[in-house]
Design a protein around this motif. Structure first.
Motif, PDB file in Angstrom:
ATOM      1  N   PRO A   6      -7.128 -12.862 -19.358  1.00 47.81           N
ATOM      2  CA  PRO A   6      -5.689 -13.071 -19.029  1.00 47.81           C
ATOM      3  C   PRO A   6      -5.359 -12.997 -17.652  1.00 47.81           C
ATOM      4  O   PRO A   6      -4.327 -13.716 -17.388  1.00 47.81           O
ATOM      5  N   LEU A   7      -6.101 -12.402 -16.728  1.00 43.96           N
ATOM      6  CA  LEU A   7      -5.678 -12.256 -15.471  1.00 43.96           C
ATOM      7  C   LEU A   7      -6.219 -13.631 -14.696  1.00 43.96           C
ATOM      8  O   LEU A   7      -5.455 -13.662 -13.773  1.00 43.96           O
ATOM      9  N   THR A   8      -7.104 -14.106 -15.080  1.00 44.19           N
ATOM     10  CA  THR A   8      -7.615 -15.474 -14.304  1.00 44.19           C
ATOM     11  C   THR A   8      -6.483 -16.654 -14.598  1.00 44.19           C
ATOM     12  O   THR A   8      -6.701 -17.664 -14.021  1.00 44.19           O
ATOM     13  N   ASP A   9      -5.654 -16.495 -15.663  1.00 46.36           N
ATOM     14  CA  ASP A   9      -4.861 -17.695 -16.027  1.00 46.36           C
ATOM     15  C   ASP A   9      -3.555 -17.531 -15.194  1.00 46.36           C
ATOM     16  O   ASP A   9      -2.821 -18.422 -15.353  1.00 46.36           O
ATOM     17  N   VAL A  10      -3.286 -16.350 -14.668  1.00 45.19           N
ATOM     18  CA  VAL A  10      -2.094 -16.113 -13.921  1.00 45.19           C
ATOM     19  C   VAL A  10      -2.075 -16.596 -12.451  1.00 45.19           C
ATOM     20  O   VAL A  10      -3.071 -16.058 -11.551  1.00 45.19           O
ATOM     21  N   PRO A  11      -1.339 -17.758 -11.767  1.00 44.56           N
ATOM     22  CA  PRO A  11      -1.481 -17.768 -10.267  1.00 44.56           C
ATOM     23  C   PRO A  11      -1.155 -16.886  -9.446  1.00 44.56           C
ATOM     24  O   PRO A  11      -0.070 -16.283  -9.966  1.00 44.56           O
ATOM     25  N   ALA A  12      -1.658 -16.522  -8.233  1.00 47.44           N
ATOM     26  CA  ALA A  12      -1.544 -15.493  -7.509  1.00 47.44           C
ATOM     27  C   ALA A  12      -0.247 -15.889  -6.540  1.00 47.44           C
ATOM     28  O   ALA A  12       0.077 -17.178  -6.253  1.00 47.44           O
ATOM     29  N   SER A  13       0.692 -15.272  -6.380  1.00 52.15           N
ATOM     30  CA  SER A  13       2.077 -15.326  -5.633  1.00 52.15           C
ATOM     31  C   SER A  13       1.721 -14.359  -4.343  1.00 52.15           C
ATOM     32  O   SER A  13       1.262 -13.336  -4.606  1.00 52.15           O
ATOM     33  N   PRO A  14       2.309 -15.239  -3.225  1.00 53.03           N
ATOM     34  CA  PRO A  14       2.406 -14.225  -1.990  1.00 53.03           C
ATOM     35  C   PRO A  14       3.208 -13.226  -2.004  1.00 53.03           C
ATOM     36  O   PRO A  14       4.304 -13.096  -2.827  1.00 53.03           O
ATOM     37  N   HIS A  15       3.010 -12.199  -1.371  1.00 52.91           N
ATOM     38  CA  HIS A  15       3.737 -10.912  -1.114  1.00 52.91           C
ATOM     39  C   HIS A  15       4.994 -11.305  -0.241  1.00 52.91           C
ATOM     40  O   HIS A  15       4.963 -12.174   0.630  1.00 52.91           O
ATOM     41  N   SER A  16       6.167 -10.788  -0.562  1.00 47.72           N
ATOM     42  CA  SER A  16       7.201 -10.828   0.069  1.00 47.72           C
ATOM     43  C   SER A  16       7.219 -10.186   1.394  1.00 47.72           C
ATOM     44  O   SER A  16       6.103  -9.151   1.652  1.00 47.72           O
ATOM     45  N   VAL A  17       7.691 -10.091   2.609  1.00 50.07           N
ATOM     46  CA  VAL A  17       8.002  -9.398   3.719  1.00 50.07           C
ATOM     47  C   VAL A  17       7.944  -7.932   3.470  1.00 50.07           C
ATOM     48  O   VAL A  17       7.532  -7.338   4.006  1.00 50.07           O
ATOM     49  N   TRP A  18       8.978  -7.750   2.610  1.00 55.82           N
ATOM     50  CA  TRP A  18       9.395  -6.316   2.224  1.00 55.82           C
ATOM     51  C   TRP A  18       8.213  -5.509   1.484  1.00 55.82           C
ATOM     52  O   TRP A  18       7.654  -4.502   1.833  1.00 55.82           O
ATOM     53  N   GLU A  19       7.298  -6.107   0.592  1.00 50.74           N
ATOM     54  CA  GLU A  19       5.814  -5.572   0.126  1.00 50.74           C
ATOM     55  C   GLU A  19       5.059  -5.486   1.129  1.00 50.74           C
ATOM     56  O   GLU A  19       4.423  -4.443   1.060  1.00 50.74           O
ATOM     57  N   ASP A  20       4.822  -6.512   2.133  1.00 47.11           N
ATOM     58  CA  ASP A  20       3.986  -6.309   3.175  1.00 47.11           C
ATOM     59  C   ASP A  20       4.228  -5.037   3.937  1.00 47.11           C
ATOM     60  O   ASP A  20       3.505  -4.113   4.460  1.00 47.11           O
ATOM     61  N   VAL A  21       5.467  -5.016   4.308  1.00 49.49           N
ATOM     62  CA  VAL A  21       5.837  -3.967   5.338  1.00 49.49           C
ATOM     63  C   VAL A  21       5.674  -2.392   4.443  1.00 49.49           C
ATOM     64  O   VAL A  21       5.243  -1.634   5.128  1.00 49.49           O
ATOM     65  N   PHE A  22       6.099  -2.219   3.239  1.00 53.00           N
ATOM     66  CA  PHE A  22       5.999  -1.307   2.402  1.00 53.00           C
ATOM     67  C   PHE A  22       4.537  -0.703   2.658  1.00 53.00           C
ATOM     68  O   PHE A  22       3.956   0.168   2.546  1.00 53.00           O
ATOM     69  N   GLY A  23       3.566  -2.090   1.848  1.00 55.40           N
ATOM     70  CA  GLY A  23       2.065  -1.636   1.791  1.00 55.40           C
ATOM     71  C   GLY A  23       1.493  -1.274   3.029  1.00 55.40           C
ATOM     72  O   GLY A  23       0.722  -0.033   3.080  1.00 55.40           O
ATOM     73  N   MET A  24       1.913  -1.921   4.170  1.00 56.66           N
ATOM     74  CA  MET A  24       1.406  -1.487   5.378  1.00 56.66           C
ATOM     75  C   MET A  24       1.894  -0.076   5.774  1.00 56.66           C
ATOM     76  O   MET A  24       0.880   0.789   6.282  1.00 56.66           O
ATOM     77  N   ALA A  25       3.176   0.385   5.678  1.00 60.73           N
ATOM     78  CA  ALA A  25       3.493   1.414   6.031  1.00 60.73           C
ATOM     79  C   ALA A  25       2.931   2.597   4.815  1.00 60.73           C
ATOM     80  O   ALA A  25       2.446   3.880   5.584  1.00 60.73           O
ATOM     81  N   THR A  26       2.907   2.427   3.822  1.00 65.45           N
ATOM     82  CA  THR A  26       2.201   3.431   2.920  1.00 65.45           C
ATOM     83  C   THR A  26       0.683   3.724   3.560  1.00 65.45           C
ATOM     84  O   THR A  26       0.358   4.871   3.330  1.00 65.45           O
ATOM     85  N   GLY A  27      -0.146   2.686   3.514  1.00 66.93           N
ATOM     86  CA  GLY A  27      -1.416   2.837   4.083  1.00 66.93           C
ATOM     87  C   GLY A  27      -1.457   3.406   5.349  1.00 66.93           C
ATOM     88  O   GLY A  27      -2.370   4.112   5.364  1.00 66.93           O
ATOM     89  N   VAL A  28      -0.819   2.996   6.359  1.00 68.18           N
ATOM     90  CA  VAL A  28      -0.679   3.850   7.770  1.00 68.18           C
ATOM     91  C   VAL A  28      -0.535   5.118   7.615  1.00 68.18           C
ATOM     92  O   VAL A  28      -1.318   6.111   7.906  1.00 68.18           O
ATOM     93  N   ILE A  29       0.498   5.874   6.731  1.00 67.29           N
ATOM     94  CA  ILE A  29       0.847   7.078   6.521  1.00 67.29           C
ATOM     95  C   ILE A  29      -0.223   7.793   5.882  1.00 67.29           C
ATOM     96  O   ILE A  29      -0.754   8.808   6.414  1.00 67.29           O
ATOM     97  N   LEU A  30      -1.195   7.122   4.949  1.00 65.72           N
ATOM     98  CA  LEU A  30      -2.020   7.984   4.233  1.00 65.72           C
ATOM     99  C   LEU A  30      -3.431   7.885   5.031  1.00 65.72           C
ATOM    100  O   LEU A  30      -4.095   8.918   5.072  1.00 65.72           O
ATOM    101  N   VAL A  31      -3.537   6.860   5.930  1.00 65.40           N
ATOM    102  CA  VAL A  31      -4.809   6.825   6.608  1.00 65.40           C
ATOM    103  C   VAL A  31      -4.646   7.822   7.708  1.00 65.40           C
ATOM    104  O   VAL A  31      -5.549   8.600   8.149  1.00 65.40           O
ATOM    105  N   SER A  32      -3.544   7.739   8.355  1.00 66.59           N
ATOM    106  CA  SER A  32      -3.171   8.643   9.601  1.00 66.59           C
ATOM    107  C   SER A  32      -3.296   9.972   9.004  1.00 66.59           C
ATOM    108  O   SER A  32      -4.013  10.929   9.862  1.00 66.59           O
ATOM    109  N   PHE A  33      -2.795  10.486   7.880  1.00 70.59           N
ATOM    110  CA  PHE A  33      -2.746  11.990   7.421  1.00 70.59           C
ATOM    111  C   PHE A  33      -4.641  12.288   7.167  1.00 70.59           C
ATOM    112  O   PHE A  33      -4.855  13.482   7.454  1.00 70.59           O
ATOM    113  N   GLY A  34      -5.334  11.606   6.495  1.00 73.10           N
ATOM    114  CA  GLY A  34      -6.543  11.612   6.420  1.00 73.10           C
ATOM    115  C   GLY A  34      -7.303  11.686   7.656  1.00 73.10           C
ATOM    116  O   GLY A  34      -8.069  12.753   7.823  1.00 73.10           O
TER     117      GLY A  34
END
Length: 97
Positions: A6-34
């Protein structure tokens, strides 16, 4: 015989700017803490972060500077292989960490 998922039949959609910023901020916080915990315990990990921590412990140079310098060759390779958008996001994440 091929099976359909079922996952191969769904086309990928690009992330919004908000999703990119949120994902990068979350990743930076977790990596920095580690990385902070590893540095405080005088431990190292693998990859560019581990090499940077090891060099930082051995030379006394700041971790942030070494992390950027160690990642520089990979950043240049990313420009060629992945393009400027991916490389810019990676550079922002590396500098923010």
């Amino acid at each position: 015989m091929t099976t359909s998922s079922p996952l191969t039949d769904v086309p990928a959609s690009p992330h919004s700017v908000w999703e990119d910023v949120f994902g990068m901020a979350t990743g930076v916080i977790l990596v920095s803490f580690g990385l902070y915990l590893l540095e405080a315990a005088a431990l190292v990990t693998g990859g560019t972060a581990g090499l940077s921590l090891l060099l930082s412990l051995g030379t006394g140079w700041p971790f942030g500077l070494l992390f950027v310098l160690v990642n520089l060759p990979f950043f240049l390779l990313a420009i060629r292989r992945k393009g400027w958008v991916f490389s810019a996001k990676s550079a922002v994440s590396i500098v923010a960490s």
